[in-house]
Scaffold this active site. Structure first.
Site, short mmCIF file in Angstrom:
data_model
loop_
_atom_site.label_atom_id
_atom_site.label_comp_id
_atom_site.label_asym_id
_atom_site.label_seq_id
_atom_site.Cartn_x
_atom_site.Cartn_y
_atom_site.Cartn_z
N GLY A 52 -5.26 7.68 5.42
CA GLY A 52 -4.40 8.68 6.05
C GLY A 52 -3.16 8.95 5.21
O GLY A 52 -2.68 10.09 5.15
N LYS B 71 -4.68 5.71 14.62
CA LYS B 71 -4.76 4.99 13.34
C LYS B 71 -6.21 5.00 12.83
O LYS B 71 -7.01 5.80 13.28
CB LYS B 71 -4.21 3.57 13.52
CG LYS B 71 -2.72 3.54 13.87
CD LYS B 71 -1.89 4.10 12.74
CE LYS B 71 -0.41 4.16 13.09
NZ LYS B 71 0.37 4.84 12.07
N ARG C 281 -6.55 2.10 17.72
CA ARG C 281 -6.16 0.68 17.71
C ARG C 281 -5.67 0.18 19.06
O ARG C 281 -5.64 -1.03 19.29
CB ARG C 281 -5.05 0.44 16.67
CG ARG C 281 -5.61 0.06 15.36
CD ARG C 281 -4.57 -0.38 14.38
NE ARG C 281 -5.16 -0.25 13.06
CZ ARG C 281 -4.49 -0.02 11.95
NH1 ARG C 281 -3.16 0.09 11.99
NH2 ARG C 281 -5.10 0.07 10.80
N ARG D 35 -9.14 11.80 12.25
CA ARG D 35 -7.69 11.63 12.49
C ARG D 35 -6.93 12.96 12.47
O ARG D 35 -7.30 13.89 11.76
CB ARG D 35 -7.11 10.63 11.46
CG ARG D 35 -7.76 9.26 11.63
CD ARG D 35 -7.22 8.26 10.67
NE ARG D 35 -5.83 7.96 10.93
CZ ARG D 35 -5.08 7.19 10.14
NH1 ARG D 35 -5.60 6.66 9.06
NH2 ARG D 35 -3.83 6.94 10.43
N LYS E 237 0.84 -1.21 0.00
CA LYS E 237 0.00 0.00 0.00
C LYS E 237 0.87 1.26 0.00
O LYS E 237 0.63 2.18 -0.78
CB LYS E 237 -0.93 -0.05 1.22
CG LYS E 237 -1.93 1.08 1.29
CD LYS E 237 -3.18 0.67 2.04
CE LYS E 237 -2.99 0.55 3.54
NZ LYS E 237 -2.78 1.87 4.18
N GLN F 188 4.57 9.15 7.33
CA GLN F 188 3.67 10.02 6.58
C GLN F 188 4.09 11.47 6.72
O GLN F 188 4.11 12.22 5.73
CB GLN F 188 2.23 9.83 7.06
CG GLN F 188 1.68 8.45 6.73
CD GLN F 188 0.29 8.22 7.27
OE1 GLN F 188 -0.26 9.05 7.98
NE2 GLN F 188 -0.29 7.07 6.94
N ARG G 172 -7.58 -3.41 9.43
CA ARG G 172 -6.67 -4.35 10.11
C ARG G 172 -7.32 -4.99 11.34
O ARG G 172 -6.99 -6.11 11.71
CB ARG G 172 -5.37 -3.64 10.49
CG ARG G 172 -4.65 -3.11 9.25
CD ARG G 172 -3.19 -2.82 9.51
NE ARG G 172 -2.67 -1.86 8.56
CZ ARG G 172 -2.31 -2.14 7.30
NH1 ARG G 172 -2.40 -3.37 6.85
NH2 ARG G 172 -1.85 -1.19 6.50
N SER H 54 6.87 9.13 12.30
CA SER H 54 5.81 9.01 11.30
C SER H 54 6.38 9.15 9.90
O SER H 54 6.86 10.21 9.50
CB SER H 54 4.73 10.08 11.53
OG SER H 54 3.88 10.14 10.39
N ASP I 221 1.76 -1.17 12.00
CA ASP I 221 0.43 -1.61 11.59
C ASP I 221 0.13 -3.05 12.00
O ASP I 221 -0.97 -3.55 11.74
CB ASP I 221 0.28 -1.48 10.07
CG ASP I 221 0.26 -0.02 9.63
OD1 ASP I 221 -0.16 0.85 10.43
OD2 ASP I 221 0.69 0.27 8.50
#
Ligand code: S3P
Length: 453
Positions: free
Chosen positions: A108, A361, A365, A136, A35, A183, A409, A181, A334
């Protein structure tokens, strides 16, 4: 069942009852494309000059949102009959203003990485997402990217929808990540492509480096330096043009994770998963499962398009408890929901340290993983950001109804738990599995899971 929640495509919720698997899982299989790499391949190819050919792209809903967004920004993107994709890029600084709101669905990664690109292009855009994504935090990108000169307007708490007025003369950033992170790191690096001067990002803990690898693959000069404290400093000069370069996307180790854990837990199983991405910044779960006694062998190790790749042979194994250090969290961030299922089935008390980031997440989570276990009769406890799981030595009671909270997930982890629990497990909604792992149930059934999905 909550009828008000819909999948990203607007479909109704799909609950599932999962019963214990009666015979071993066997065979050879492949999981869908990575992904993280798929998102990056679409974004970078849209910023490149020329045509990029992508094979193995994940056709999950998250990645399809990125493809739609890059189309709205002017890239010409086609899917071919053989499952490969081509992207005719616009070139850096040449994106067109989107005519409508960009919908990032559940993703995200799409929202955060794209913010970096949009902040450094002189145009106005608006981004939204589904109910999970709109909860988020986006401040983690809004705060640093505002320093480029871009302006952001968000809902309270930095939540989507988000309006972005990109900067006419984006400034290069110097930023030390306050949280581990990939991201946020990637958003800053992507903003730096179209900025003047050197962008510098320091990460105290290394996170997945697919953006760095793929930028190099597209001809961008980028330097990566290890710090004495174990972190990394990444630098790039703005204004370098990206050259189209074909991409081969390996299978996603975060998707392989579910098949690996199921194969370790279902007695007598032996499964080979071919073509799995094995970047060391992603493989913390496999190291952890080996420490627990899991038999996971890597075959045919090779490099494909700059990323280590190999086949995994997994044999059912008796697992013992493990203590996972906080420093490992970023390489398996993850994977904690499915690791918690392995720990629940193992002998002894496991501890996973430093899981604060799990709270932001697709669902919280930290809470949803605890609920997954507790509702199925597995004891857990919490100390600060550490999660403690009391293993049942192969006797997970099951019988619970799992709330998946729009989190793919969680839904897949609940399925794996149901496959080895004593009583059937209800999963409240499996639709979100399509965001990252289309064909999940079909794959499990091909290797012998016998699920009613
Ligand atoms: C991702 C980074 C991670 C991960 C997510 C994908 C990426 O998020 O959880 O699924 O592709 O960069 P964070 O950067 O929030 O840790």
């Amino acid at each position: 069942m909550k009828q008000s929640e819909t999948s990203p495509s607007g479909a109704a919720v799909r609950p599932l009852r999962v019963s214990r698997v009666q015979s071993p899982l066997t065979g050879t299989t492949v999981v869908p494309g990575d992904k993280s790499i798929s998102h990056r391949s679409l974004m970078l190819s849209a910023l490149a000059k020329g045509t990029t050919h992508i094979t193995g792209l994940l056709e999950g809903e998250d990645v399809l949102c990125t493809a739609d967004a890059m189309r709205a920004l002017g890239a010409v993107i086609h899917r071919h009959a053989d499952g490969s994709w081509t992207v005719e890029g616009r070139g850096l600084g040449q994106l067109q203003e989107p005519a409508d709101v960009l919908n990032m669905g559940n993703s995200g990664t799409s929202a955060r990485l794209l913010s970096g690109i949009l902040a450094s292009h002189n145009m106005m855009s608006v981004m939204t997402g589904d109910a999970s994504l709109r909860r988020r935090p986006m401040k983690r990108v809004i705060i640093p990217l505002s320093e480029t000169g871009a302006r952001f307007m968000s809902r309270e708490g930095g939540r989507l929808p988000l309006a972005i007025q990109g900067s006419a003369e984006p400034k290069a950033l110097e930023y030390r990540l306050p949280v581990a992170s990939a991201q946020v790191k990637s958003a800053i690096l992507l903003s730096g492509l179209n900025a003047k001067g050197e962008t510098r990002v320091e990460e105290p803990v290394p996170t997945r480096d697919h953006t760095e690898n793929m930028l190099k693959h597209f001809g961008v000069q980028i330097s990566v330096e290890e710090t004495s404290a174990g972190g990394r400093i990444i630098r790039l000069q703005g204004g370098q043009s990206l050259k189209a370069a074909d991409v081969i996307v390996p299978g996603d180790p975060s998707s392989a994770a579910f098949i690996v854990v199921a194969s370790l837990l279902v007695a007598g199983s032996e499964v080979v998963i071919e073509n799995v991405g094995l970047n060391v910044l992603r493989t913390g779960l496999f190291d952890t499962l080996r420490e627990m006694g899991g038999q996971i062998e890597v075959l045919n190790q090779r490099i494909e398009a700059g990323e280590p790749t190999g086949d995994l042979r997994v044999k059912a194994s008796a697992l013992r408890a493990v203590d996972v250090p906080a420093e490992r969290a970023s390489s398996m961030i993850d994977e904690y929901p499915v690791l918690s299922v392995a720990a629940a089935y193992a002998e002894g008390v496991s501890r996973f340290r430093g899981l604060g980031e799990l709270r932001v997440k697709e669902s919280d989570r930290f809470a949803s993983t605890i609920a997954l276990l507790e509702v199925n009769g597995v004891r857990t406890s919490v100390e600060g950001d550490d999660l403690i799981v009391h293993g049942t030595k192969g006797a997970i009671p099951g019988g619970g109804c799992v709330g998946t909270h729009m989190d793919h997930r969680l839904a897949m982890s609940a399925t794996v738990l149901g496959m080895v629990a004593d009583q059937p497990v209800e999963v409240d909604d499996t639709t979100f599995i399509n965001t990252s792992f289309p064909g999940f149930f079909e794959l499990l059934n091909r290797i012998g899971a016998g699920l009613a999905a």
